[in-house]
Write an enzyme that holds these catalytic residues in place. Structure first.
Site, PDB file in Angstrom:
ATOM      1  N   GLU A 268       0.692  -1.338  -0.070  1.00  0.00           N
ATOM      2  CA  GLU A 268       0.097   0.013  -0.038  1.00  0.00           C
ATOM      3  C   GLU A 268       0.778   1.341  -0.005  1.00  0.00           C
ATOM      4  O   GLU A 268       0.424   2.286  -0.500  1.00  0.00           O
ATOM      5  CB  GLU A 268      -0.839  -0.021   1.381  1.00  0.00           C
TER       6      GLU A 268
ATOM      7  N   ASP B 117      -2.825  -3.404   2.843  1.00  0.00           N
ATOM      8  CA  ASP B 117      -3.869  -3.431   3.950  1.00  0.00           C
ATOM      9  C   ASP B 117      -5.111  -4.064   3.762  1.00  0.00           C
ATOM     10  O   ASP B 117      -5.687  -4.039   2.939  1.00  0.00           O
ATOM     11  CB  ASP B 117      -4.388  -1.891   4.640  1.00  0.00           C
TER      12      ASP B 117
ATOM     13  N   TYR C 228      -2.128  -3.313  13.081  1.00  0.00           N
ATOM     14  CA  TYR C 228      -2.700  -2.340  12.291  1.00  0.00           C
ATOM     15  C   TYR C 228      -3.778  -1.414  13.078  1.00  0.00           C
ATOM     16  O   TYR C 228      -4.843  -2.055  13.765  1.00  0.00           O
ATOM     17  CB  TYR C 228      -3.422  -3.233  11.390  1.00  0.00           C
TER      18      TYR C 228
END
Ligand SMILES: [Zn+2]
Ligand SMILES: [Zn+2]
Length: 692
Positions: free
Chosen positions: A7, A106, A313
């Site tokens: 990403e 992600d 995350y």
């Protein structure tokens, strides 16, 4: 060659070094970094994107606001348009030689869509390559290795839910914003933005503001005593009734109080103070508020910590640790630093570790927890503060409840009952490591029933009820979650959008007059847009795409018919809407009181007839000719603030992509250095860079 697509560049670099060990070769393709290495199963390359590389928009023929009816946008065709051209070029170039694409963005709705878009572009150059997907919740050796051992496929439903969100936001945002801006003649910089998530959120802020403004305080009285024991310990007590609504009643009691009292009862209670649940995004943002960070700031810092492998995350709703996380191992790792040794020791000394759990459980990502140990000196000060918060929260969730003793004593003085409350932590467990838990011990002496006390002072206090406070950014994000507005990935950005659009100012967010006018008007004529119901209904449909119960087309179509209904009403009441909103906008043009001696006028933003330039002038013109020049570019938001150097009014200038600029209107303000003085001319703003 296997091409890994991540990403962001910083994640790409870390993934490469984790998978390769030392032998990473860095090159640039059209200026974009690409990392290559060899493994037992072949050659690899990793390229990082910049989040979304495509956006959705209408074809060029819909661009002219004056030639296209806003409602025509509802059914207009939507196109995908490149926004990161350099990266797309580089991606297509390296894709040519690949025989496998591995998406490593992600793992959530947005990430899946970013990966899907990248795959579409890569396949244009190379349709033979196979495509795969790795999923992870932390960029650490352990999580990345595990992800590559369980390689899978891209989840189309998840990506299409993301795409539906993009389409719906475009259709709603463009149609409503154009309608409102055109109806009220607010064009270019001044356009009136209306959106599916931002408008109900703004309504929450406006409603609270109206509640504060219309609040009528109720007076009340409190009778308070200062008391002393035989051994000289002093403490305070208030009348059992707490609030007297009639002054005479309180005053009557106050008058009859003598100088002796007796303890008539003592109740002691031990209360458990439970540790907090594991961190999810909303709770992290709430706690970030305590550190003084706005919602976007917290998420940006957290994202950086994640990309560097320090925390897991940060976009997650989950508040229950999955069994795959080795809580002991992470605690031991943290215990290796001097900073956390003691608290880690306390966690590990327990016979059994029972982590707390929150109400929300999801399986995509774990709650936010520290994934590696980092030294304070390696982080910027704000990063450290947030990292330390995540560590302490993690440790707290693994420790037992603290115990607090609360004492309530009842004291009889001439037939009137008073209460004294004390509380203190008698067993300090997690609370001693978590400074964000606020508690102040209040000591009262050890009292026995029938004990005699002397009254050393009495007080009749005048008080009044207070209006509710404004929502902090953290509270607002929590409220949005409660009402189903936005997602964990978007909520924090909405507040920033409202600031950039000139709808809210200050922190905690406070609405401008324009915002109040827009919301009042929408509530009256199109309640559906300002209430959260329709938006949360749409969020539910989008979740339905993820689970396969709905298709993207069905959901976008549903949103179109909802919007059509709304537009029928809006078009019918266009004139009234226009008049009301324009009145609110006018009130926003008041900069402050005139600075000229003996002038009672207001300074307001005006536009010069000939030059069309905006400036500040006094509304007592022509008697008062006070004026100030203004920067010509950017959205101007008036404030109630006064300059701390010269007490002249302050205004805020908002330019796209830059931090809002606080400006004193006084050219000769002692707080301005030379280069700031000439803002009135071509320069626009002192921070102008070559780009604009
Ligand atoms: Zn004046
Ligand atoms: Zn000043």
């Amino acid at each position: 060659m296997k091409l890994i697509i991540s990403e962001k560049e910083i994640a790409a670099k870390r993934i490469a070094s984790i998978l390769a060990g030392n032998g990473v070769k860095d090159e640039k393709v059209y200026g974009v970094p690409v990392h290559s290495f060899k493994r037992a199963d072949g050659d690899y390359k990793v390229i990082g994107l910049k989040g979304h590389i495509l956006k959705v928009d209408y074809p060029g023929e819909y661009a002219n606001w004056f030639k296209v009816e806003p409602t025509e946008l509802i059914d207009a065709k939507i196109e995908k348009i490149p926004i990161q051209k350099k990266i797309i070029r580089a991606l297509k170039k390296v894709a040519e030689e690949a025989d496998e694409f591995i998406i490593a963005t992600d793992y959530d709705r947005e990430g899946e869509l970013i990966g899907y878009d990248a795959l579409q572009l890569a396949s244009e150059k190379n349709s033979r390559a196979e495509s795969k997907r790795v999923k992870f919740s932390a960029i650490t050796a352990r999580d990345i290795d595990e992800a590559f051992s369980k390689i899978g496929k891209i989840d189309l439903n998840l990506a299409f839910a993301g795409r539906a969100r993009q389409d719906i936001d475009l259709i709603w945002g463009a149609t409503l914003t154009r309608f409102m801006s055109l109806a009220t003649y607010q064009l270019r910089d001044k356009f009136l933005s209306v959106g599916r998530v931002q408008t109900p959120t703004l309504a929450i802020i406006v409603e609270r503001e109206l509640e504060i403004k219309s609040f009528i305080p109720t007076p009340y009285w409190v009778v308070k005593l200062s008391l002393k024991t035989g051994s000289g310990e002093e403490f305070e007590a208030i009348h059992k009734k707490k609030r007297f609504l009639k002054n005479e009643e309180a005053a009557g009691i106050y008058k009859k109080l003598g100088d002796r009292g007796t303890v008539s009862g003592v109740v002691e209670r031990i209360k458990d103070v439970k540790p907090p649940p594991p961190f999810n995004t909303t709770a992290l943002i709430m706690s970030g508020s305590v550190l003084g960070f706005g919602a976007s700031r917290t998420i940006n810092i957290a994202e950086n910590l994640y990309m560097n492998g320090y925390i897991s995350y940060p976009r997650t709703d989950n508040t229950v640790y999955p069994s795959s996380i080795d809580l002991k191992e992470i605690t031991s790792m943290l215990g290796k630093s001097d900073q956390y040794r003691k608290m880690a020791g306390e966690v590990l000394s327990q016979e059994k570790i029972t982590p707390t759990r929150g109400r929300k459980k999801t399986t995509d990502h774990p709650p936010i927890y520290p994934t590696s140990l980092v030294e304070k000196s390696r982080l910027k000060s704000d990063e450290w503060k947030l990292y330390d918060l995540v560590v302490r929260r993690f440790i707290s969730t693994l420790l037992p409840s603290s115990k607090m003793k609360s004492i309530t004593a009842t004291i009889n003085v001439d037939g009137e009952l008073f209460t004294a409350n004390g509380s203190n932590m008698v067993e300090d467990n997690w609370t001693k490591f978590y400074p964000y838990y606020k508690h102040k011990d209040v000591y009262i002496p050890d009292l026995k029933e029938k004990q005699e006390l002397s009254v050393t002072g009495k007080e009749l206090q005048d008080k009044e009820t207070k209006p509710p406070g404004r929502y902090t950014q953290g509270k607002l994000v929590e409220k949005m979650e409660e009402l189903g507005l936005g997602t964990k990935a978007t909520r924090h950005t909405i507040i920033q959008v409202l600031v950039n659009r000139g709808y809210v100012k200050n922190n905690p967010p406070q609405p401008t007059e324009k915002a109040i006018a827009v919301i009042k008007m929408l509530k009256k004529h199109a309640e559906k847009i300002s209430s959260p119901d329709m938006t949360s209904e749409l969020e539910m449909y989008m979740d339905g795409i993820v689970s396969g119960e709905e298709t993207r087309e069905e959901v976008v179509e549903k949103s179109r018919s909802m919007l059509k209904e709304v537009m029928v009403v809006l078009n019918k009441e266009k004139e009234e809407i226009s008049a009301e909103v324009r009145k609110g906008i006018k009130e926003d043009q008041v900069v402050g009181k005139c600075v000229r001696e003996n002038c009672k006028g207001d300074l307001i933003v005006r536009v010069a007839r000939a030059s069309k330039k905006r400036f500040v002038g006094c509304n007592a013109y022509p008697e008062c000719k006070q004026t100030f020049s203004l920067p010509q570019k950017g959205l101007l938001v008036t404030t109630e603030d006064q300059c701390k150097h010269c007490e002249y009014p302050m205004v805020k200038i908002i330019n796209k992509g830059r931090r809002p600029w606080d400006l004193c209107v006084n050219h000769d303000c002692p707080g301005k250095d030379e280069k700031y003085k000439n803002f009135g001319n071509k320069q626009g703003s002192p921070k102008t860079n070559s780009k604009s």
